[in-house]
Design a protein around this motif. Structure first.
Motif, PDB file in Angstrom:
ATOM      1  N   MET A 173      44.267  14.643  44.510  1.00 14.71           N
ATOM      2  CA  MET A 173      43.570  15.586  45.401  1.00 14.71           C
ATOM      3  C   MET A 173      42.219  15.012  45.812  1.00 14.71           C
ATOM      4  SD  MET A 173      44.915  18.959  45.736  1.00 14.71           S
ATOM      5  CE  MET A 173      43.703  20.208  45.285  1.00 14.71           C
ATOM      6  N   ALA A 174      41.476  14.516  44.824  1.00 15.99           N
ATOM      7  CA  ALA A 174      40.138  13.987  45.112  1.00 15.99           C
ATOM      8  C   ALA A 174      40.227  12.768  46.020  1.00 15.99           C
ATOM      9  CB  ALA A 174      39.426  13.632  43.815  1.00 15.99           C
ATOM     10  N   ARG A 175      41.263  11.966  45.819  1.00 15.20           N
ATOM     11  CA  ARG A 175      41.390  10.729  46.600  1.00 15.20           C
ATOM     12  C   ARG A 175      41.429  10.999  48.105  1.00 15.20           C
ATOM     13  NH1 ARG A 175      43.144   6.098  44.450  1.00 15.20           N
ATOM     14  NH2 ARG A 175      44.383   7.091  42.846  1.00 15.20           N
ATOM     15  N   VAL A 176      42.114  12.092  48.496  1.00 16.10           N
ATOM     16  CA  VAL A 176      42.185  12.402  49.926  1.00 16.10           C
ATOM     17  C   VAL A 176      41.126  13.419  50.345  1.00 16.10           C
ATOM     18  CG1 VAL A 176      44.635  11.854  50.086  1.00 16.10           C
ATOM     19  CG2 VAL A 176      43.939  14.210  49.611  1.00 16.10           C
ATOM     20  N   GLY A 177      40.283  13.826  49.398  1.00 13.37           N
ATOM     21  CA  GLY A 177      39.231  14.788  49.738  1.00 13.37           C
ATOM     22  C   GLY A 177      39.729  16.215  49.840  1.00 13.37           C
ATOM     23  N   ALA A 178      40.917  16.488  49.291  1.00 14.54           N
ATOM     24  CA  ALA A 178      41.441  17.857  49.350  1.00 14.54           C
ATOM     25  C   ALA A 178      40.609  18.761  48.459  1.00 14.54           C
ATOM     26  CB  ALA A 178      42.901  17.881  48.903  1.00 14.54           C
ATOM     27  N   PRO A 179      40.057  19.861  49.013  1.00 16.83           N
ATOM     28  CA  PRO A 179      39.198  20.714  48.183  1.00 16.83           C
ATOM     29  C   PRO A 179      39.997  21.393  47.082  1.00 16.83           C
ATOM     30  CG  PRO A 179      39.603  21.749  50.310  1.00 16.83           C
ATOM     31  CD  PRO A 179      40.218  20.386  50.379  1.00 16.83           C
ATOM     32  N   GLU A 180      39.403  21.488  45.913  1.00 14.66           N
ATOM     33  CA  GLU A 180      40.014  22.276  44.859  1.00 14.66           C
ATOM     34  C   GLU A 180      39.941  23.739  45.266  1.00 14.66           C
ATOM     35  OE1 GLU A 180      39.231  21.729  40.774  1.00 14.66           O
ATOM     36  OE2 GLU A 180      38.361  19.734  41.095  1.00 14.66           O
ATOM     37  N   PRO A 181      40.879  24.549  44.789  1.00 11.89           N
ATOM     38  CA  PRO A 181      40.802  25.974  45.101  1.00 11.89           C
ATOM     39  C   PRO A 181      39.440  26.531  44.691  1.00 11.89           C
ATOM     40  CG  PRO A 181      42.881  25.469  44.051  1.00 11.89           C
ATOM     41  CD  PRO A 181      42.066  24.213  44.011  1.00 11.89           C
ATOM     42  N   VAL A 182      38.941  27.474  45.485  1.00 11.56           N
ATOM     43  CA  VAL A 182      37.671  28.109  45.148  1.00 11.56           C
ATOM     44  C   VAL A 182      37.813  28.725  43.751  1.00 11.56           C
ATOM     45  CG1 VAL A 182      36.062  29.926  45.786  1.00 11.56           C
ATOM     46  CG2 VAL A 182      37.125  28.524  47.555  1.00 11.56           C
ATOM     47  N   ALA A 183      36.859  28.415  42.901  1.00  7.79           N
ATOM     48  CA  ALA A 183      37.027  28.650  41.470  1.00  7.79           C
ATOM     49  C   ALA A 183      37.070  30.132  41.074  1.00  7.79           C
ATOM     50  CB  ALA A 183      35.898  27.955  40.702  1.00  7.79           C
ATOM     51  N   PHE A 184      36.359  30.966  41.839  1.00  4.98           N
ATOM     52  CA  PHE A 184      36.102  32.324  41.328  1.00  4.98           C
ATOM     53  C   PHE A 184      37.362  33.131  41.050  1.00  4.98           C
ATOM     54  CE2 PHE A 184      32.572  30.825  43.866  1.00  4.98           C
ATOM     55  CZ  PHE A 184      31.630  30.730  42.858  1.00  4.98           C
ATOM     56  N   GLY A 185      38.355  33.051  41.947  1.00  4.97           N
ATOM     57  CA  GLY A 185      39.609  33.754  41.704  1.00  4.97           C
ATOM     58  C   GLY A 185      40.484  32.967  40.756  1.00  4.97           C
ATOM     59  N   MET A 186      40.850  31.772  41.211  1.00  3.96           N
ATOM     60  CA  MET A 186      41.870  30.963  40.544  1.00  3.96           C
ATOM     61  C   MET A 186      41.476  30.540  39.129  1.00  3.96           C
ATOM     62  SD  MET A 186      44.638  30.215  42.291  1.00  3.96           S
ATOM     63  CE  MET A 186      44.431  29.593  43.957  1.00  3.96           C
ATOM     64  N   LYS A 187      40.246  30.104  38.953  1.00  6.80           N
ATOM     65  CA  LYS A 187      39.883  29.505  37.672  1.00  6.80           C
ATOM     66  C   LYS A 187      39.022  30.410  36.799  1.00  6.80           C
ATOM     67  CE  LYS A 187      40.006  24.764  39.321  1.00  6.80           C
ATOM     68  NZ  LYS A 187      39.188  23.628  39.743  1.00  6.80           N
ATOM     69  N   MET A 188      38.434  31.436  37.404  1.00  9.49           N
ATOM     70  CA  MET A 188      37.490  32.219  36.609  1.00  9.49           C
ATOM     71  C   MET A 188      37.996  33.608  36.270  1.00  9.49           C
ATOM     72  SD  MET A 188      34.135  30.612  38.452  1.00  9.49           S
ATOM     73  CE  MET A 188      32.868  31.310  37.464  1.00  9.49           C
ATOM     74  N   VAL A 189      38.322  34.408  37.280  1.00  8.65           N
ATOM     75  CA  VAL A 189      38.723  35.773  36.919  1.00  8.65           C
ATOM     76  C   VAL A 189      40.187  35.812  36.462  1.00  8.65           C
ATOM     77  CG1 VAL A 189      39.428  36.648  39.211  1.00  8.65           C
ATOM     78  CG2 VAL A 189      38.469  38.207  37.530  1.00  8.65           C
ATOM     79  N   ALA A 190      41.027  34.949  37.056  1.00 11.19           N
ATOM     80  CA  ALA A 190      42.458  35.008  36.711  1.00 11.19           C
ATOM     81  C   ALA A 190      42.709  34.788  35.212  1.00 11.19           C
ATOM     82  CB  ALA A 190      43.244  34.014  37.565  1.00 11.19           C
ATOM     83  N   PRO A 191      42.107  33.766  34.585  1.00 12.93           N
ATOM     84  CA  PRO A 191      42.344  33.602  33.140  1.00 12.93           C
ATOM     85  C   PRO A 191      41.934  34.828  32.324  1.00 12.93           C
ATOM     86  CG  PRO A 191      41.348  31.621  34.046  1.00 12.93           C
ATOM     87  CD  PRO A 191      41.317  32.645  35.142  1.00 12.93           C
ATOM     88  N   VAL A 192      40.887  35.508  32.762  1.00 15.40           N
ATOM     89  CA  VAL A 192      40.469  36.721  32.042  1.00 15.40           C
ATOM     90  C   VAL A 192      41.519  37.812  32.218  1.00 15.40           C
ATOM     91  CG1 VAL A 192      38.738  38.555  31.929  1.00 15.40           C
ATOM     92  CG2 VAL A 192      38.018  36.175  32.171  1.00 15.40           C
ATOM     93  N   ILE A 193      42.024  37.921  33.466  1.00  8.41           N
ATOM     94  CA  ILE A 193      43.017  38.971  33.731  1.00  8.41           C
ATOM     95  C   ILE A 193      44.310  38.694  32.967  1.00  8.41           C
ATOM     96  CG2 ILE A 193      44.462  40.054  35.506  1.00  8.41           C
ATOM     97  CD1 ILE A 193      42.137  39.648  37.490  1.00  8.41           C
ATOM     98  N   TYR A 194      44.796  37.428  33.029  1.00  9.36           N
ATOM     99  CA  TYR A 194      46.071  37.209  32.335  1.00  9.36           C
ATOM    100  C   TYR A 194      45.914  37.133  30.818  1.00  9.36           C
ATOM    101  CZ  TYR A 194      45.400  31.986  32.806  1.00  9.36           C
ATOM    102  OH  TYR A 194      44.944  30.700  32.777  1.00  9.36           O
ATOM    103  N   THR A 195      44.701  36.966  30.324  1.00 13.17           N
ATOM    104  CA  THR A 195      44.508  36.950  28.874  1.00 13.17           C
ATOM    105  C   THR A 195      44.185  38.343  28.322  1.00 13.17           C
ATOM    106  OG1 THR A 195      43.598  34.734  29.144  1.00 13.17           O
ATOM    107  CG2 THR A 195      43.335  35.735  26.977  1.00 13.17           C
ATOM    108  N   TYR A 196      43.338  39.092  29.041  1.00  9.86           N
ATOM    109  CA  TYR A 196      42.854  40.355  28.482  1.00  9.86           C
ATOM    110  C   TYR A 196      43.243  41.586  29.298  1.00  9.86           C
ATOM    111  CZ  TYR A 196      40.035  37.152  25.720  1.00  9.86           C
ATOM    112  OH  TYR A 196      39.641  36.152  24.881  1.00  9.86           O
TER     113      TYR A 196
END
Lengths: 367, 399
Positions: B81-104
């Motif tokens: 992804m980084a090699r072609v400059g593809a942006p990572e998903p915006v963190a707030f949904g995918m990486k931050m709130v989602a783990p809290v929701i699926y865990t707790y």
């Protein structure tokens, strides 16, 4: 005396809010303030007594610039009085001096020095802009980058190649070019630290041969000396700005409370502020050293070496103190709302002006 | 953990490359290459393409839409992804709130929120910091008072990134004032369209309104939007912060930026007839950065190996945050140094998609100082680097 006069001026006319209003104005500096600069005699500081000036001592410039640095003054003092005026004073004939320096010191003439080109980096001998003699004129073609005050200056003081190859030390001349001349194309912009500048293209611009400042093809030494004085000036400006950053950071650490106490009580942060203080003091010392050497009778190479030492060491202090001031402020330090972020941007800009830290370290080693 | 990829992993790498070549939109790639700021639409469009491929959330459990990849596969994916400059998903949904929701979160909440996060139908933002609660996050004061089936929320959140785009915000709120500060905090999901919410931009020193202050005045939030138990929010938030830190090393991006820097330096005139890439001082700086990234990369791989044998990401992830942000900031400095005088023009319009004028400075030189200024945030956000060192002192060194 100079210090006192600038401090009073800043108190009355140059608060952070005043400065923001000045930045937002179309020309990006205050004409009223510029008139005051003239009235208070500051525009005479860079010039020798025989040129009608205050004395032209680098140590005086240092004092003035340090105070400018604390308040982040954006008026084009260095481009007009130190670079443009400096070239006229160093190389100009009696006629040119009387035509330009008095007007400059009275605040009626704005100048800019156009010395840098794409691909030339910080090498002042890298001059591709050509000036070819045609009858009573020179015809100038080429492009200069980062011309400070280039957008508003009436007079452009431009390094041009009258003979030789692109990087030859000889064959470089200085022309005074009226910025209203046909073929002068200016792309105006503000710099990241709030100063006005321009990229300027010269398209077959006809310049009267009488506008040659100094001897044809022999301007490089004087040009380097003038830029060295400007380098000393912005280094002193940085010393003032760094002191302001330190002082604001210490104050903030005493009032900002986290974990139930002022963050300034944490020893980990105290030591970092002590390091900032040490950097500020070393920067101040080396700038003073360079200013005193510029005012002495030592040879030109030794002066150049002293200035490079100062710019290099100040650059190191800029990185450290600038980054730490922002980090210790936290998020608020990188917003436009607080002066700290603006001081950080200004000192960072200075780090690059007239050659960055690596450039001056290498120049010091070579001299 | 192996230093060499297996044949299967190499095949996976090839699959990822082919997918990115075919699907990563050319116009977004052009924006990235030309340092043009991405808009909400760019992120959403790209994330939806990842979603359609089933690759939107490599780190999620498979039952909720994760990919089931090994740590090495995730690593390969991030690198490509980084090699072609593809942006990572915006963190707030995918990486931050989602783990809290699926865990707790409860089953109802998982069903309600996770599919829209996975499909990028909903943009999330974060409501953690407050004007007087930065590093000391647990001292936060925004209150949520129970009133029938609702909480009534009052207070101010700050350093809210890209909240101007957001549909929802996850907040830490105070639900009990009578106990230790960490024990009176709850984790609340709030619809940004609820009456009483006001978003005010904060301009950063690069001139962008990237962050906001968010004001809550008598905002009524249904109690079913509470995650887990009341007053347990701090525990959940700490888990979230650990996730945030594992994603923060940014190794693939730093590697790509250093590679580009090298080639740029080889094509940047030094003013003396050579190029900056030949300057031993500059070479040394690039090499030092590359070595630091290598050390960081293998630190991350060791952490990943630990996670893959069942350990949760621990306080060691603080290393990744500190070193990852510092090396990224050092690379920012090198780009600015390489750009030289042309780092100084403030010409942000040049980096907008509809710019039609004559560009000042080559190869994005005029973006370099602005990037340097902007990215000073990296050592401040996500738990400042000072806080990370506190964590190391307490949780690792036992001081």
């Amino acid at each position: 005396m100079l210090q006192d006069s600038v401090q009073k001026f800043v108190q009355r006319h140059y608060s952070f809010d005043d400065r923001n209003a000045i930045l937002a104005s179309p020309i990006g500096y205050s004409e009223e303030c510029w008139a005051l600069f003239a009235e208070l005699g500051w525009l005479t500081v860079p010039f020798a007594e025989e040129d009608g000036g205050f004395g032209g001592l680098a140590t005086d410039l240092m004092v003035l610039m340090e105070e400018f640095g604390k308040a982040m003054v954006v008026e084009p003092f260095v481009p007009t009085a130190v670079l443009g005026g400096g070239i006229v004073a160093a190389l100009g004939n009696a006629e040119q001096k009387s035509a330009m320096l008095a007007a400059l010191m009275e605040g009626r003439l704005q100048l800019a020095g156009a010395f840098y080109e794409t691909g030339g980096r910080y090498n002042l001998a890298n001059v591709a802009t050509s000036a070819t003699r045609e009858g009573e004129d020179y015809v100038v073609s080429g492009e200069k980058i980062l011309v400070l005050n280039g957008a508003h200056a009436a007079g452009l003081v431009v390094s041009v190649r009258t003979s030789g190859d692109q990087r030859d030390a000889t064959g470089i001349s200085i022309l005074h070019i009226d910025s209203a001349s046909a073929g002068v194309k200016r792309q105006e912009y503000t710099t990241v630290d709030g100063h006005k500048a321009a990229q300027i293209r010269f398209e077959n611009v006809r310049v009267p041969a009488a506008n040659l400042i100094g001897e044809e093809g022999a301007a490089l030494n004087a040009l380097e000396q003038v830029v060295d004085r400007a380098t000393l000036c912005v280094s002193a400006e940085a010393v003032g700005a760094l002191d302001a950053l330190l002082q604001k950071t210490v104050e903030y650490s005493k009032t900002r409370k986290q974990f139930g106490t002022a963050i300034g009580t944490f020893q980990a942060l105290q030591h970092r502020m002590a390091d900032m203080f040490i950097e500020c003091q070393l920067a101040r010392s080396i700038v003073m050293m360079a200013a005193m050497k510029l005012d002495s009778d030592i040879d030109a190479d030794e002066k150049a070496k002293a200035v490079s030492a100062a710019k290099s060491r100040v650059g190191k202090a800029i990185r450290k103190v600038g980054q730490e001031a922002v980090q210790l402020h936290g998020g608020i330090g990188i917003t436009n709302e607080l002066d700290v972020g603006h001081l950080f941007k200004r000192v960072t800009g200075i780090e690059t002006l007239f050659g960055n830290t690596d450039y001056h370290t290498a120049r010091f080693a070579q001299k | 953990m192996n230093a060499e990829f297996t044949p299967q992993e190499l095949q996976f790498q090839e699959d990822v490359r082919q997918f990115l070549e075919a699907e990563f939109p050319k116009d977004i790639r052009a924006k990235v290459d030309n340092r043009i700021r991405l808009e909400k639409d760019d992120y959403v469009r790209w994330q939806k393409l990842l979603y359609q491929k089933g690759w939107a959330a490599p780190n999620w459990p498979e039952e909720h839409g994760g990919t089931g990849w090994s740590a090495v596969q995730k690593y390969i994916f991030a690198e490509e992804m980084a090699r072609v400059g593809a942006p990572e998903p915006v963190a707030f949904g995918m990486k931050m709130v989602a783990p809290v929701i699926y865990t707790y979160g409860n089953e109802e909440q998982k069903k309600r929120f996770l599919p829209d996060i996975l499909a990028s139908n909903v943009w999330w933002c974060q409501g953690y910091s407050e004007p007087n609660s930065g590093s000391d996050l647990a001292s936060l004061k925004t209150s949520a008072v129970r009133d029938g089936d609702h909480y009534v929320v009052n207070g101010t959140k700050t350093w809210n990134t890209l909240g101007q785009y957001a549909d929802w915000i996850f907040c830490l709120v105070r639900t009990d004032n009578s106990v230790k500060k960490q024990e009176g905090i709850s984790f609340l999901l709030i619809d940004m369209k609820t009456p009483g919410i006001k978003v005010n931009p904060i301009y950063l020193i690069d001139g962008t309104p990237e962050v906001n202050e968010v004001y809550f005045e008598d905002v009524r939030v249904p109690v079913e939007n509470l995650i887990g138990e009341e007053n347990q929010g701090w525990t959940y938030a700490k888990v979230l912060l650990t996730h945030e830190r594992t994603n923060i090393a940014g190794v693939p991006r730093s590697k790509v930026r250093l590679e580009k820097l090298r080639s740029l330096a080889a094509n940047t005139a030094d003013g003396n007839g050579g190029n900056v890439g030949d300057d031993p001082i500059f070479q040394k700086k690039i090499a030092e950065a590359e070595i630091q990234v290598l050390a960081l990369e293998y630190t991350e791989l060791r952490a990943l190996a630990a996670v893959s044998v069942g350990k949760a990401p621990g306080p060691e992830s603080s290393i990744l945050k500190v070193v990852g942000t510092e090396v990224a900031q050092f690379i920012d400095e090198l780009y600015m140094e390489l750009a030289g005088l042309q780092s100084l023009p403030f010409v942000p319009d040049q980096f907008s998609a509809d710019f039609a004028g004559v560009e000042i400075g080559e190869n994005g030189a005029a973006a370099t100082a602005l990037n340097y200024f902007n990215n000073r945030k990296a050592s401040i956000y996500g738990g400042s680097n000072e806080i990370q060192k506190n964590i190391i002192c307490k949780a690792v060194l036992g001081l």
